[in-house]
Design a protein around this motif. Structure first.
Motif, PDB file in Angstrom:
ATOM      1  N   GLU A 163       0.853  -1.177   0.000  1.00 13.13           N
ATOM      2  CA  GLU A 163       0.000   0.000   0.000  1.00 13.13           C
ATOM      3  C   GLU A 163       0.891   1.229   0.000  1.00 13.13           C
ATOM      4  O   GLU A 163       1.882   1.286   0.734  1.00 13.13           O
ATOM      5  CB  GLU A 163      -0.922   0.015   1.220  1.00 13.13           C
ATOM      6  N   TRP A 164       0.565   2.190  -0.862  1.00 13.79           N
ATOM      7  CA  TRP A 164       1.215   3.501  -0.851  1.00 13.79           C
ATOM      8  C   TRP A 164       0.216   4.472  -0.239  1.00 13.79           C
ATOM      9  O   TRP A 164      -0.906   4.622  -0.744  1.00 13.79           O
ATOM     10  CB  TRP A 164       1.567   3.959  -2.259  1.00 13.79           C
ATOM     11  N   ARG A 165       0.596   5.123   0.852  1.00 17.64           N
ATOM     12  CA  ARG A 165      -0.344   5.961   1.586  1.00 17.64           C
ATOM     13  C   ARG A 165       0.196   7.373   1.794  1.00 17.64           C
ATOM     14  O   ARG A 165       1.392   7.578   1.979  1.00 17.64           O
ATOM     15  CB  ARG A 165      -0.646   5.329   2.943  1.00 17.64           C
ATOM     16  N   LYS A 166      -0.741   8.326   1.758  1.00 17.87           N
ATOM     17  CA  LYS A 166      -0.481   9.740   2.044  1.00 17.87           C
ATOM     18  C   LYS A 166       0.738  10.235   1.261  1.00 17.87           C
ATOM     19  O   LYS A 166       1.771  10.596   1.817  1.00 17.87           O
ATOM     20  CB  LYS A 166      -0.290   9.956   3.539  1.00 17.87           C
ATOM     21  N   LEU A 167       0.577  10.287  -0.049  1.00 15.72           N
ATOM     22  CA  LEU A 167       1.668  10.696  -0.927  1.00 15.72           C
ATOM     23  C   LEU A 167       1.688  12.212  -1.088  1.00 15.72           C
ATOM     24  O   LEU A 167       0.720  12.806  -1.584  1.00 15.72           O
ATOM     25  CB  LEU A 167       1.531  10.045  -2.300  1.00 15.72           C
TER      26      LEU A 167
ATOM     27  N   VAL B  80      -5.356  18.062   8.405  1.00 22.64           N
ATOM     28  CA  VAL B  80      -4.368  17.026   8.679  1.00 22.64           C
ATOM     29  C   VAL B  80      -2.985  17.581   8.333  1.00 22.64           C
ATOM     30  O   VAL B  80      -2.832  18.394   7.411  1.00 22.64           O
ATOM     31  CB  VAL B  80      -4.636  15.739   7.879  1.00 22.64           C
ATOM     32  N   GLU B  81      -1.994  17.134   9.082  1.00 20.40           N
ATOM     33  CA  GLU B  81      -0.615  17.536   8.858  1.00 20.40           C
ATOM     34  C   GLU B  81       0.209  16.284   8.560  1.00 20.40           C
ATOM     35  O   GLU B  81       0.249  15.354   9.367  1.00 20.40           O
ATOM     36  CB  GLU B  81      -0.060  18.287  10.075  1.00 20.40           C
ATOM     37  N   ILE B  82       0.834  16.270   7.402  1.00 17.61           N
ATOM     38  CA  ILE B  82       1.600  15.119   6.942  1.00 17.61           C
ATOM     39  C   ILE B  82       3.036  15.578   6.710  1.00 17.61           C
ATOM     40  O   ILE B  82       3.271  16.555   5.978  1.00 17.61           O
ATOM     41  CB  ILE B  82       1.025  14.537   5.635  1.00 17.61           C
ATOM     42  N   THR B  83       3.989  14.876   7.322  1.00 17.45           N
ATOM     43  CA  THR B  83       5.399  15.229   7.196  1.00 17.45           C
ATOM     44  C   THR B  83       6.236  13.983   6.937  1.00 17.45           C
ATOM     45  O   THR B  83       6.042  12.953   7.602  1.00 17.45           O
ATOM     46  CB  THR B  83       5.924  15.916   8.466  1.00 17.45           C
ATOM     47  N   TYR B  84       7.156  14.087   5.986  1.00 13.28           N
ATOM     48  CA  TYR B  84       8.169  13.051   5.761  1.00 13.28           C
ATOM     49  C   TYR B  84       9.543  13.699   5.941  1.00 13.28           C
ATOM     50  O   TYR B  84       9.794  14.790   5.419  1.00 13.28           O
ATOM     51  CB  TYR B  84       8.035  12.445   4.367  1.00 13.28           C
ATOM     52  N   SER B  85      10.405  13.000   6.673  1.00 13.92           N
ATOM     53  CA  SER B  85      11.731  13.532   6.966  1.00 13.92           C
ATOM     54  C   SER B  85      12.791  12.491   6.632  1.00 13.92           C
ATOM     55  O   SER B  85      12.555  11.286   6.756  1.00 13.92           O
ATOM     56  CB  SER B  85      11.853  13.914   8.449  1.00 13.92           C
TER      57      SER B  85
ATOM     58  N   ALA C  28       6.550  18.579   3.905  1.00 11.54           N
ATOM     59  CA  ALA C  28       5.384  18.595   4.783  1.00 11.54           C
ATOM     60  C   ALA C  28       4.262  19.434   4.182  1.00 11.54           C
ATOM     61  O   ALA C  28       4.518  20.425   3.485  1.00 11.54           O
ATOM     62  CB  ALA C  28       5.763  19.143   6.158  1.00 11.54           C
ATOM     63  N   VAL C  29       3.022  19.033   4.485  1.00 11.06           N
ATOM     64  CA  VAL C  29       1.850  19.809   4.082  1.00 11.06           C
ATOM     65  C   VAL C  29       0.820  19.814   5.196  1.00 11.06           C
ATOM     66  O   VAL C  29       0.783  18.901   6.040  1.00 11.06           O
ATOM     67  CB  VAL C  29       1.186  19.255   2.792  1.00 11.06           C
ATOM     68  N   ARG C  30       0.010  20.840   5.182  1.00 13.33           N
ATOM     69  CA  ARG C  30      -1.243  20.866   5.942  1.00 13.33           C
ATOM     70  C   ARG C  30      -2.363  20.885   4.917  1.00 13.33           C
ATOM     71  O   ARG C  30      -2.316  21.658   3.958  1.00 13.33           O
ATOM     72  CB  ARG C  30      -1.334  22.084   6.851  1.00 13.33           C
ATOM     73  N   ALA C  31      -3.373  20.028   5.118  1.00  9.28           N
ATOM     74  CA  ALA C  31      -4.428  19.895   4.119  1.00  9.28           C
ATOM     75  C   ALA C  31      -5.786  19.756   4.792  1.00  9.28           C
ATOM     76  O   ALA C  31      -5.890  19.358   5.958  1.00  9.28           O
ATOM     77  CB  ALA C  31      -4.169  18.678   3.230  1.00  9.28           C
ATOM     78  N   LEU C  32      -6.808  20.086   4.038  1.00  5.18           N
ATOM     79  CA  LEU C  32      -8.177  19.889   4.485  1.00  5.18           C
ATOM     80  C   LEU C  32      -8.513  18.414   4.376  1.00  5.18           C
ATOM     81  O   LEU C  32      -8.290  17.788   3.328  1.00  5.18           O
ATOM     82  CB  LEU C  32      -9.123  20.721   3.617  1.00  5.18           C
ATOM     83  N   ASP C  33      -9.027  17.830   5.448  1.00  3.01           N
ATOM     84  CA  ASP C  33      -9.285  16.389   5.484  1.00  3.01           C
ATOM     85  C   ASP C  33     -10.609  16.059   4.794  1.00  3.01           C
ATOM     86  O   ASP C  33     -11.539  15.537   5.403  1.00  3.01           O
ATOM     87  CB  ASP C  33      -9.301  15.899   6.930  1.00  3.01           C
ATOM     88  N   ARG C  34     -10.661  16.396   3.510  1.00  3.16           N
ATOM     89  CA  ARG C  34     -11.853  16.123   2.699  1.00  3.16           C
ATOM     90  C   ARG C  34     -11.394  15.637   1.330  1.00  3.16           C
ATOM     91  O   ARG C  34     -11.253  16.435   0.394  1.00  3.16           O
ATOM     92  CB  ARG C  34     -12.711  17.383   2.560  1.00  3.16           C
ATOM     93  N   PRO C  35     -11.107  14.355   1.204  1.00  2.75           N
ATOM     94  CA  PRO C  35     -10.614  13.841  -0.086  1.00  2.75           C
ATOM     95  C   PRO C  35     -11.609  14.091  -1.210  1.00  2.75           C
ATOM     96  O   PRO C  35     -12.823  13.973  -1.027  1.00  2.75           O
ATOM     97  CB  PRO C  35     -10.421  12.347   0.179  1.00  2.75           C
ATOM     98  N   GLN C  36     -11.072  14.479  -2.363  1.00  2.00           N
ATOM     99  CA  GLN C  36     -11.892  14.859  -3.506  1.00  2.00           C
ATOM    100  C   GLN C  36     -11.451  14.096  -4.747  1.00  2.00           C
ATOM    101  O   GLN C  36     -10.288  13.684  -4.858  1.00  2.00           O
ATOM    102  CB  GLN C  36     -11.766  16.366  -3.754  1.00  2.00           C
ATOM    103  N   PRO C  37     -12.361  13.923  -5.705  1.00  2.00           N
ATOM    104  CA  PRO C  37     -11.971  13.256  -6.960  1.00  2.00           C
ATOM    105  C   PRO C  37     -10.938  14.073  -7.720  1.00  2.00           C
ATOM    106  O   PRO C  37     -10.858  15.291  -7.582  1.00  2.00           O
ATOM    107  CB  PRO C  37     -13.290  13.170  -7.744  1.00  2.00           C
ATOM    108  N   MET C  38     -10.177  13.386  -8.524  1.00  2.00           N
ATOM    109  CA  MET C  38      -9.151  14.038  -9.328  1.00  2.00           C
ATOM    110  C   MET C  38      -9.763  14.641 -10.587  1.00  2.00           C
ATOM    111  O   MET C  38     -10.480  13.950 -11.314  1.00  2.00           O
ATOM    112  CB  MET C  38      -8.072  13.023  -9.706  1.00  2.00           C
ATOM    113  N   PRO C  39      -9.523  15.915 -10.872  1.00  2.00           N
ATOM    114  CA  PRO C  39     -10.109  16.522 -12.075  1.00  2.00           C
ATOM    115  C   PRO C  39      -9.515  15.921 -13.348  1.00  2.00           C
ATOM    116  O   PRO C  39      -8.292  15.817 -13.488  1.00  2.00           O
ATOM    117  CB  PRO C  39      -9.734  18.001 -11.940  1.00  2.00           C
ATOM    118  N   PRO C  40     -10.356  15.511 -14.298  1.00  2.00           N
ATOM    119  CA  PRO C  40      -9.845  15.004 -15.581  1.00  2.00           C
ATOM    120  C   PRO C  40      -9.050  16.067 -16.326  1.00  2.00           C
ATOM    121  O   PRO C  40      -9.403  17.248 -16.312  1.00  2.00           O
ATOM    122  CB  PRO C  40     -11.126  14.627 -16.345  1.00  2.00           C
ATOM    123  N   GLY C  41      -7.962  15.649 -16.957  1.00  2.96           N
ATOM    124  CA  GLY C  41      -7.145  16.565 -17.736  1.00  2.96           C
ATOM    125  C   GLY C  41      -6.258  17.491 -16.933  1.00  2.96           C
ATOM    126  O   GLY C  41      -5.592  18.349 -17.501  1.00  2.96           O
ATOM    127  N   SER C  42      -6.235  17.319 -15.618  1.00  3.74           N
ATOM    128  CA  SER C  42      -5.491  18.224 -14.746  1.00  3.74           C
ATOM    129  C   SER C  42      -4.029  17.803 -14.634  1.00  3.74           C
ATOM    130  O   SER C  42      -3.634  16.689 -15.001  1.00  3.74           O
ATOM    131  CB  SER C  42      -6.120  18.235 -13.349  1.00  3.74           C
TER     132      SER C  42
END
Length: 253
Positions: A8-12, A137-142, A153-167
């Motif tokens: 599993e690849w998680r929180k990329l 959510v705060e995600i950090t890789y070191s 590291a990022v801070r993000a809104l914890d509301r996963p959304q679909p990926m826009p086509p063509g983006s």
């Protein structure tokens, strides 16, 4: 193609930097060309490298788990390529310039069996909810390099959304092949299978990376430079299948 790894690849976290195409030409394996992002025919083609951090989890090699090596962080630098098939269609893939993990055993397996550019260094990660806002959510890789910790590291809104086509997000994440230059100059190809990922809206980011020291002087200009694009993907189970070796052409007298 046979499956040699499931995980599993998680929180990329993926941070995109635009670079001149000629910067990557010497890194191209045989049989592939640069894949440039051009969302419309009138748009100028753009060339990207991505700094990526994620958790590699529930790893099984040939169906077997390796004790103490089933979950680890990976940080990599990659760029985007495509291979033209005889029927004129493309396989869109990635080439890794560097892949960092904490385990010497994973590095040994990846370099020895598959020729991937893995190196070993201390790594860590932090997944947490923001103390100020539980919807964030705060995600950090070191990772440690030359006794100094680097981070993505990022801070993000914890509301996963679909990926826009063509983006650009679709372009970055929907490359399902990997290509690696082998010692004899041929190219190893492998397939990566996973469903389409969901994305988290990013609110803030922080990157501390010495690109020159890590990846060489050609990439020195990226140090301290803001990425042109960032994304945080939830990730998914993945299946990696061995493809084929693209041999160098033979020249007969």
């Amino acid at each position: 193609m046979f499956t040699f790894l499931t995980a599993e690849w998680r929180k990329l976290i993926m941070a995109q930097y635009e670079v001149p195409p000629e910067l990557l030409l010497s890194h191209l394996p045989y049989g592939v060309e640069l894949d440039l992002f051009q969302p419309t025919p009138s748009a100028s083609p753009r060339c990207f490298v991505s700094l990526v951090g994620f958790l590699f989890d529930r790893v099984r090699i040939f169906g077997l788990s390796v004790p103490l090596h089933t979950s680890f962080e990976e940080v990599n630098l990659r760029f985007y390529v495509r291979r033209t098939l005889p029927d004129g269609t493309f396989r869109r893939g990635v080439v890794f310039l560097s892949e960092i993990v904490a385990s010497p055993a994973i590095t040994l397996i990846a370099r020895g069996l598959y020729g991937e550019p893995y190196t070993t260094a201390p790594t860590d990660h932090l997944w947490a909810r923001s103390a100020e806002n539980p919807d964030h959510v705060e995600i950090t890789y070191s990772w440690k390099h030359h006794r100094l910790w680097q981070s993505l590291a990022v801070r993000a809104l914890d509301r996963p959304q679909p990926m826009p086509p063509g983006s650009l997000e679709e372009f970055i994440t929907e490359h399902y092949w990997g290509y690696t230059r082998r010692p004899d100059g041929s190219t190893a190809e492998y397939g990566v299978e996973h469903p389409r990922w969901q994305l988290f809206p990013i609110l803030q980011h922080r990157i501390a990376c010495d690109f020159a020291s890590l990846y060489g002087p050609d990439f020195a200009s990226l140090t301290g430079r803001p990425p042109v694009h960032l994304l945080l993907a939830e990730g998914s189970p993945v299946r990696i299948r061995w493809g084929e070796v693209l041999p160098l052409p033979t020249h007969e007298n």
